[in-house]
Design a protein around this motif. Structure first.
Motif, PDB file in Angstrom:
ATOM      1  N   PRO A   4       0.829  -1.206   0.000  1.00  0.00           N
ATOM      2  CA  PRO A   4       0.000   0.000   0.000  1.00  0.00           C
ATOM      3  C   PRO A   4       0.864   1.256   0.000  1.00  0.00           C
ATOM      4  CG  PRO A   4      -0.861  -1.613   1.555  1.00  0.00           C
ATOM      5  CD  PRO A   4       0.467  -2.138   1.081  1.00  0.00           C
ATOM      6  N   ALA A   5       0.370   2.298  -0.634  1.00  0.00           N
ATOM      7  CA  ALA A   5       1.119   3.547  -0.782  1.00  0.00           C
ATOM      8  C   ALA A   5       1.439   4.206   0.556  1.00  0.00           C
ATOM      9  CB  ALA A   5       0.333   4.514  -1.666  1.00  0.00           C
ATOM     10  N   HIS A   6       0.627   3.951   1.585  1.00  0.00           N
ATOM     11  CA  HIS A   6       0.855   4.601   2.880  1.00  0.00           C
ATOM     12  C   HIS A   6       1.970   3.948   3.699  1.00  0.00           C
ATOM     13  CE1 HIS A   6      -1.190   1.432   5.180  1.00  0.00           C
ATOM     14  NE2 HIS A   6      -2.116   1.447   4.240  1.00  0.00           N
ATOM     15  N   TYR A   7       2.532   2.826   3.230  1.00  0.00           N
ATOM     16  CA  TYR A   7       3.639   2.204   3.957  1.00  0.00           C
ATOM     17  C   TYR A   7       4.858   3.118   3.896  1.00  0.00           C
ATOM     18  CZ  TYR A   7       1.638  -2.525   4.506  1.00  0.00           C
ATOM     19  OH  TYR A   7       0.885  -3.615   4.873  1.00  0.00           O
ATOM     20  N   PRO A   8       5.513   3.347   5.037  1.00  0.00           N
ATOM     21  CA  PRO A   8       6.742   4.138   5.000  1.00  0.00           C
ATOM     22  C   PRO A   8       7.872   3.345   4.337  1.00  0.00           C
ATOM     23  CG  PRO A   8       6.282   3.386   7.248  1.00  0.00           C
ATOM     24  CD  PRO A   8       5.143   2.928   6.377  1.00  0.00           C
ATOM     25  N   SER A   9       8.948   4.030   3.969  1.00  0.00           N
ATOM     26  CA  SER A   9      10.090   3.310   3.407  1.00  0.00           C
ATOM     27  C   SER A   9      10.606   2.337   4.470  1.00  0.00           C
ATOM     28  CB  SER A   9      11.186   4.285   2.987  1.00  0.00           C
ATOM     29  OG  SER A   9      11.656   4.991   4.104  1.00  0.00           O
ATOM     30  N   GLU A  10      11.223   1.277   4.030  1.00  0.00           N
ATOM     31  CA  GLU A  10      11.708   0.225   4.936  1.00  0.00           C
ATOM     32  C   GLU A  10      10.558  -0.525   5.610  1.00  0.00           C
ATOM     33  OE1 GLU A  10      15.052  -0.350   4.916  1.00  0.00           O
ATOM     34  OE2 GLU A  10      15.172   1.351   3.559  1.00  0.00           O
ATOM     35  N   CYS A  11       9.403  -0.525   4.996  1.00  0.00           N
ATOM     36  CA  CYS A  11       8.257  -1.254   5.533  1.00  0.00           C
ATOM     37  C   CYS A  11       7.664  -2.098   4.419  1.00  0.00           C
ATOM     38  CB  CYS A  11       7.208  -0.283   6.081  1.00  0.00           C
ATOM     39  SG  CYS A  11       5.844  -1.109   6.936  1.00  0.00           S
ATOM     40  N   PRO A  12       7.529  -3.381   4.648  1.00  0.00           N
ATOM     41  CA  PRO A  12       7.895  -4.173   5.809  1.00  0.00           C
ATOM     42  C   PRO A  12       9.409  -4.175   6.047  1.00  0.00           C
ATOM     43  CG  PRO A  12       6.521  -5.454   4.285  1.00  0.00           C
ATOM     44  CD  PRO A  12       6.874  -4.178   3.614  1.00  0.00           C
ATOM     45  N   PRO A  13       9.800  -4.499   7.281  1.00  0.00           N
ATOM     46  CA  PRO A  13      11.225  -4.497   7.595  1.00  0.00           C
ATOM     47  C   PRO A  13      11.982  -5.583   6.833  1.00  0.00           C
ATOM     48  CG  PRO A  13       9.946  -5.308   9.463  1.00  0.00           C
ATOM     49  CD  PRO A  13       8.970  -4.848   8.434  1.00  0.00           C
ATOM     50  N   SER A  14      13.257  -5.356   6.643  1.00  0.00           N
ATOM     51  CA  SER A  14      14.075  -6.281   5.844  1.00  0.00           C
ATOM     52  C   SER A  14      14.218  -7.662   6.477  1.00  0.00           C
ATOM     53  CB  SER A  14      15.457  -5.681   5.601  1.00  0.00           C
ATOM     54  OG  SER A  14      16.101  -5.448   6.836  1.00  0.00           O
ATOM     55  N   ASP A  15      13.996  -7.774   7.792  1.00  0.00           N
ATOM     56  CA  ASP A  15      14.117  -9.087   8.430  1.00  0.00           C
ATOM     57  C   ASP A  15      12.790  -9.852   8.516  1.00  0.00           C
ATOM     58  OD1 ASP A  15      13.111  -7.306  10.296  1.00  0.00           O
ATOM     59  OD2 ASP A  15      14.293  -8.102  11.966  1.00  0.00           O
ATOM     60  N   ALA A  16      11.738  -9.322   7.903  1.00  0.00           N
ATOM     61  CA  ALA A  16      10.457 -10.050   7.844  1.00  0.00           C
ATOM     62  C   ALA A  16      10.588 -11.201   6.851  1.00  0.00           C
ATOM     63  CB  ALA A  16       9.337  -9.104   7.429  1.00  0.00           C
ATOM     64  N   LYS A  17       9.839 -12.265   7.116  1.00  0.00           N
ATOM     65  CA  LYS A  17       9.884 -13.476   6.289  1.00  0.00           C
ATOM     66  C   LYS A  17       8.572 -13.630   5.516  1.00  0.00           C
ATOM     67  CE  LYS A  17      13.541 -15.236   8.636  1.00  0.00           C
ATOM     68  NZ  LYS A  17      14.576 -14.259   8.567  1.00  0.00           N
ATOM     69  N   PHE A  18       8.617 -14.420   4.450  1.00  0.00           N
ATOM     70  CA  PHE A  18       7.381 -14.702   3.718  1.00  0.00           C
ATOM     71  C   PHE A  18       6.371 -15.356   4.650  1.00  0.00           C
ATOM     72  CE2 PHE A  18      10.123 -14.615  -0.133  1.00  0.00           C
ATOM     73  CZ  PHE A  18       9.400 -13.664  -0.840  1.00  0.00           C
ATOM     74  N   ALA A  19       5.128 -14.896   4.569  1.00  0.00           N
ATOM     75  CA  ALA A  19       4.053 -15.507   5.359  1.00  0.00           C
ATOM     76  C   ALA A  19       3.713 -16.855   4.740  1.00  0.00           C
ATOM     77  CB  ALA A  19       2.825 -14.600   5.361  1.00  0.00           C
ATOM     78  N   GLU A  20       3.791 -17.891   5.542  1.00  0.00           N
ATOM     79  CA  GLU A  20       3.348 -19.197   5.076  1.00  0.00           C
ATOM     80  C   GLU A  20       2.877 -20.009   6.266  1.00  0.00           C
ATOM     81  OE1 GLU A  20       6.586 -22.113   3.892  1.00  0.00           O
ATOM     82  OE2 GLU A  20       7.567 -20.209   3.478  1.00  0.00           O
ATOM     83  N   GLY A  21       1.913 -20.879   6.014  1.00  0.00           N
ATOM     84  CA  GLY A  21       1.320 -21.648   7.089  1.00  0.00           C
ATOM     85  C   GLY A  21       0.097 -20.948   7.638  1.00  0.00           C
ATOM     86  N   SER A  22      -0.342 -21.396   8.793  1.00  0.00           N
ATOM     87  CA  SER A  22      -1.571 -20.885   9.404  1.00  0.00           C
ATOM     88  C   SER A  22      -1.280 -19.789  10.415  1.00  0.00           C
ATOM     89  CB  SER A  22      -2.320 -22.019  10.108  1.00  0.00           C
ATOM     90  OG  SER A  22      -2.728 -22.985   9.177  1.00  0.00           O
ATOM     91  N   PHE A  23      -2.103 -18.743  10.329  1.00  0.00           N
ATOM     92  CA  PHE A  23      -2.075 -17.657  11.306  1.00  0.00           C
ATOM     93  C   PHE A  23      -3.493 -17.478  11.825  1.00  0.00           C
ATOM     94  CE2 PHE A  23       1.591 -16.887   8.683  1.00  0.00           C
ATOM     95  CZ  PHE A  23       2.563 -16.547   9.601  1.00  0.00           C
ATOM     96  N   PHE A  24      -3.609 -17.022  13.065  1.00  0.00           N
ATOM     97  CA  PHE A  24      -4.910 -16.829  13.689  1.00  0.00           C
ATOM     98  C   PHE A  24      -5.064 -15.363  14.071  1.00  0.00           C
ATOM     99  CE2 PHE A  24      -3.829 -21.191  14.035  1.00  0.00           C
ATOM    100  CZ  PHE A  24      -5.017 -21.876  13.913  1.00  0.00           C
ATOM    101  N   ARG A  25      -6.289 -14.846  13.824  1.00  0.00           N
ATOM    102  CA  ARG A  25      -6.559 -13.430  14.101  1.00  0.00           C
ATOM    103  C   ARG A  25      -7.877 -13.312  14.850  1.00  0.00           C
ATOM    104  NH1 ARG A  25      -5.285  -8.191  13.203  1.00  0.00           N
ATOM    105  NH2 ARG A  25      -6.910  -6.749  12.521  1.00  0.00           N
ATOM    106  N   LEU A  26      -7.866 -12.500  15.900  1.00  0.00           N
ATOM    107  CA  LEU A  26      -9.100 -12.176  16.604  1.00  0.00           C
ATOM    108  C   LEU A  26      -9.888 -11.193  15.746  1.00  0.00           C
ATOM    109  CD1 LEU A  26      -7.519 -11.792  20.109  1.00  0.00           C
ATOM    110  CD2 LEU A  26      -9.283 -13.460  19.504  1.00  0.00           C
ATOM    111  N   THR A  27     -11.207 -11.417  15.654  1.00  0.00           N
ATOM    112  CA  THR A  27     -12.066 -10.595  14.801  1.00  0.00           C
ATOM    113  C   THR A  27     -13.261 -10.055  15.592  1.00  0.00           C
ATOM    114  OG1 THR A  27     -13.276 -12.560  14.063  1.00  0.00           O
ATOM    115  CG2 THR A  27     -11.427 -11.847  12.693  1.00  0.00           C
ATOM    116  N   GLN A  28     -13.919  -9.051  15.036  1.00  0.00           N
ATOM    117  CA  GLN A  28     -15.085  -8.446  15.685  1.00  0.00           C
ATOM    118  C   GLN A  28     -16.311  -9.346  15.626  1.00  0.00           C
ATOM    119  OE1 GLN A  28     -15.149  -5.861  17.507  1.00  0.00           O
ATOM    120  NE2 GLN A  28     -13.256  -4.866  16.973  1.00  0.00           N
ATOM    121  N   ARG A  29     -16.343 -10.251  14.678  1.00  0.00           N
ATOM    122  CA  ARG A  29     -17.536 -11.079  14.458  1.00  0.00           C
ATOM    123  C   ARG A  29     -17.116 -12.497  14.075  1.00  0.00           C
ATOM    124  NH1 ARG A  29     -16.301  -7.186  11.480  1.00  0.00           N
ATOM    125  NH2 ARG A  29     -17.817  -5.760  12.288  1.00  0.00           N
ATOM    126  N   GLN A  30     -18.072 -13.420  14.177  1.00  0.00           N
ATOM    127  CA  GLN A  30     -17.785 -14.819  13.845  1.00  0.00           C
ATOM    128  C   GLN A  30     -17.521 -15.007  12.350  1.00  0.00           C
ATOM    129  OE1 GLN A  30     -17.145 -17.058  16.037  1.00  0.00           O
ATOM    130  NE2 GLN A  30     -17.761 -15.789  17.746  1.00  0.00           N
TER     131      GLN A  30
END
Length: 147
Positions: A4-30
């Motif tokens: 997204p255009a609003h990301y500052p330079s160096e974002c995401p950080p250089s030490d971030a890894k590719f997202a793979e596998g399962s992630f869980f997120r709390l949400t407002q609704r089911q």
């Protein structure tokens, strides 16, 4: 990946890894909607636009504010909900299975809610809602075991 255009330079950080596998997120609704995947930056920006806040808070300028808070298990979501008051309003938890090299970058960003907290930077045009699996029953079961 196009960020997204609003990301500052160096974002995401250089030490971030590719997202793979399962992630869980709390949400407002089911049954999650797109707005369940808004970053803190996007939420705060909307509040300012709607005149519900006078200005962006200082921390919203950071790269972390542009990412999504996720965990590696439902159990970690439950622990975080118990520790952080603002998370107690969240009614659901979803699993999102990330496709390697496509769905963004993640970094372990431990904090007061959990040492297993991750920040996930999602590129433009990735539809996380379509990748969601609801875990309402598992969330309730985990909360009972921690009561």
């Amino acid at each position: 990946m196009h960020w997204p255009a609003h990301y500052p330079s160096e974002c995401p950080p250089s030490d971030a890894k590719f997202a793979e596998g399962s992630f869980f997120r709390l949400t407002q609704r089911q049954a999650p909607k797109d707005k369940d995947f808004y970053s803190q930056y996007a939420i705060e920006k909307k509040r300012v636009e709607l005149n519900k806040a006078p200005q962006m808070r200082g921390a919203m300028d950071t790269c972390l504010a542009r990412g999504l808070s996720v965990f590696r298990s439902v159990e970690e979501c439950v622990k975080a909900r118990k520790k952080v008051a603002s998370l107690r309003r969240k009614k659901g938890v979803v699993r999102v299975d990330a496709s390697p090299n496509q769905d963004g970058l993640v970094k372990n960003t431990p904090g007061r809610s959990s040492e297993y907290h991750y920040t996930w930077w999602v590129p433009e045009n990735v539809d996380l809602v379509s990748k969601c699996v609801c875990h309402k029953e598992e969330l309730e079961k985990q909360e009972e075991s921690y009561a």
